[in-house]
Design a protein around this motif. Sequence first.
Motif, PDB file in Angstrom:
ATOM      1  N   PRO A  61       0.788  -1.239   0.000  1.00 38.22           N
ATOM      2  CA  PRO A  61       0.000   0.000   0.000  1.00 38.22           C
ATOM      3  C   PRO A  61       0.818   1.286   0.000  1.00 38.22           C
ATOM      4  N   PRO A  62       1.906   1.400   0.791  1.00 40.10           N
ATOM      5  CA  PRO A  62       2.673   2.658   0.733  1.00 40.10           C
ATOM      6  C   PRO A  62       3.243   2.945  -0.656  1.00 40.10           C
ATOM      7  N   LEU A  63       3.739   1.897  -1.328  1.00 42.01           N
ATOM      8  CA  LEU A  63       4.276   2.102  -2.669  1.00 42.01           C
ATOM      9  C   LEU A  63       3.155   2.360  -3.674  1.00 42.01           C
ATOM     10  N   LEU A  64       1.995   1.743  -3.478  1.00 37.01           N
ATOM     11  CA  LEU A  64       0.851   2.032  -4.348  1.00 37.01           C
ATOM     12  C   LEU A  64       0.503   3.514  -4.278  1.00 37.01           C
ATOM     13  N   GLN A  65       0.539   4.070  -3.081  1.00 40.00           N
ATOM     14  CA  GLN A  65       0.244   5.497  -2.913  1.00 40.00           C
ATOM     15  C   GLN A  65       1.272   6.348  -3.634  1.00 40.00           C
ATOM     16  N   SER A  66       2.532   5.969  -3.556  1.00 39.13           N
ATOM     17  CA  SER A  66       3.583   6.714  -4.256  1.00 39.13           C
ATOM     18  C   SER A  66       3.385   6.650  -5.759  1.00 39.13           C
ATOM     19  N   HIS A 231      -5.382  -6.639   0.186  1.00 38.05           N
ATOM     20  CA  HIS A 231      -4.329  -5.884  -0.471  1.00 38.05           C
ATOM     21  C   HIS A 231      -4.479  -4.366  -0.330  1.00 38.05           C
ATOM     22  N   SER A 232      -5.705  -3.892  -0.225  1.00 34.16           N
ATOM     23  CA  SER A 232      -5.896  -2.448  -0.105  1.00 34.16           C
ATOM     24  C   SER A 232      -5.712  -2.024   1.350  1.00 34.16           C
ATOM     25  N   PRO A 416       0.390  -8.700  -0.229  1.00 36.01           N
ATOM     26  CA  PRO A 416       1.493  -7.744  -0.355  1.00 36.01           C
ATOM     27  C   PRO A 416       2.447  -7.833   0.823  1.00 36.01           C
ATOM     28  N   LYS A 417       3.701  -7.633   0.533  1.00 35.98           N
ATOM     29  CA  LYS A 417       4.728  -7.591   1.575  1.00 35.98           C
ATOM     30  C   LYS A 417       5.351  -6.206   1.549  1.00 35.98           C
ATOM     31  N   SER A 418       6.040  -5.862   2.595  1.00 31.31           N
ATOM     32  CA  SER A 418       6.696  -4.565   2.626  1.00 31.31           C
ATOM     33  C   SER A 418       7.763  -4.510   1.541  1.00 31.31           C
ATOM     34  N   ALA A 419       8.067  -3.305   1.115  1.00 31.60           N
ATOM     35  CA  ALA A 419       9.046  -3.143   0.036  1.00 31.60           C
ATOM     36  C   ALA A 419      10.396  -3.732   0.423  1.00 31.60           C
TER      37      ALA A 419
END
Length: 466
Positions: A61-66, A231-232, A416-419
């Motif tokens: 999610p954080p990368l999706l926002q970026s 995922h969201s 999803p996993k953290s980046a």
Amino acid sequence: MLKGVRSGIKYASGATSSRYVWTASTALSFSPKALVQHLVNKPTAKGGSITIFALSKNISPPLLQSIQTLLSQTAPTTVGCLSEVIPSSIAEHLGLAHDPNSESGETYSVSVATFHPQDSSTRVIPFFSSLQGRPNVSLGREIKSGPRFEGGSESSDEGFEAFLSGRSWGFGDDARGKTGESLAGLDGISPGSVKEIVSFTTDRIQPILKSFSSYQAASIAGLVGSSTPFHSANSAPYTLYFNNEELQTGAVGVAIVGAPARRPLTVEYAGLVPLAGPYEVTSSKGNIVLTLSEQNAARLLLTAVQSIPTSNIKNAASMYVRQEEKEKEFFAAVFDSKPGKTINLGSARHISRIMAGDPSRGAMSVDTEEEVKLGSWVVFLHRKEKAFPTPHLLSPSSMSSSTLAFVSVSPSYTSPKSADEVEVAGASVRVIPGFVGASENGVILSRPGNDSWVCGNEGATVSIGP
């Protein structure tokens, strides 16, 4: 309720040539961080452009926002969705080489297409809809996979049993919700002037498909978005984007209006091959087929299944192979007119899974919201191999920078996993021309003059453009 959408709708107009242009690309990588870095350098489009996008849901999610923030800078209006993970077989076919540093081998993708109108008579109009139909419970839907060949089994649902017992089952009634309503943003637009529609939707979209079918001059393609409850960031069942707004129901998309020419729409059903037929539909009710060429429809299917060649394994082993064949999924290709000796599946009105059958009564149900009409023709299909081959439409030789392609795939069952967890040192980004969006919930398609429908058969691919 979608906030601030109407004010965000921008109508595009241009100045010079009598054409319009999609500029599309799909970026693939084993590192989601590498995709973000790739987008940092993406050029900003001119005013009046619109960007559509599909982001693989396994991106954190954080990368999706970026990524969404970066994409918002590419055009005044952006429309998109979270999509299913592109299978590794397709990713490899598109040129993403195996990376030994990637433990999971999982593919991350960002597909982007920006529309550039270049004539004052051509407009691109974004739209949205919050229309929602009844739950997706179709007549004849099975609990178990594969067709059922005996009446009264627990494997059929209430709808099929209701039909067999003579009760009403609700096919085609008002339970599917409001229909025929206009899509917000397309109010007042002449349906005949719409030449192309690209859309991302959630489930329960019967009224939206009905609205799409009003645009009989348009080529229509898109995705039923991937399921995203895990995922969201807010556990939404589906995730659609309209500018900075996030939607969980309905549909978003763009319509091309006033274009001088309509781009071709091509359909491919990878891995499906004819099994028997063609047969003329001589008796049917809704999506229940009773007789084909005046013969018991379910018995014809059963005979076709029993005719599938098996290996030379004998006795008990051979019986096991035969049972395994019966448990496979089978499909009905429905044609408006009798197909030729060489069956062109791309010309079928629709191809749908066969859900249940009762040879004692002839009833065979087809997984479609559309009535199987008398006088149409049916060809039984099956899949020879369990895994579908990579569709030809997704071959690099078939893709161009203006191609928009959508493919139905199997669920990835990934979270999803953290980046940092998935970071692959030195991972490259493979960028291919053309937009590739995937979903386990099916693709939306309609040729000009036909009704819109959803095809969830794995490997089904619809492409607009050269």
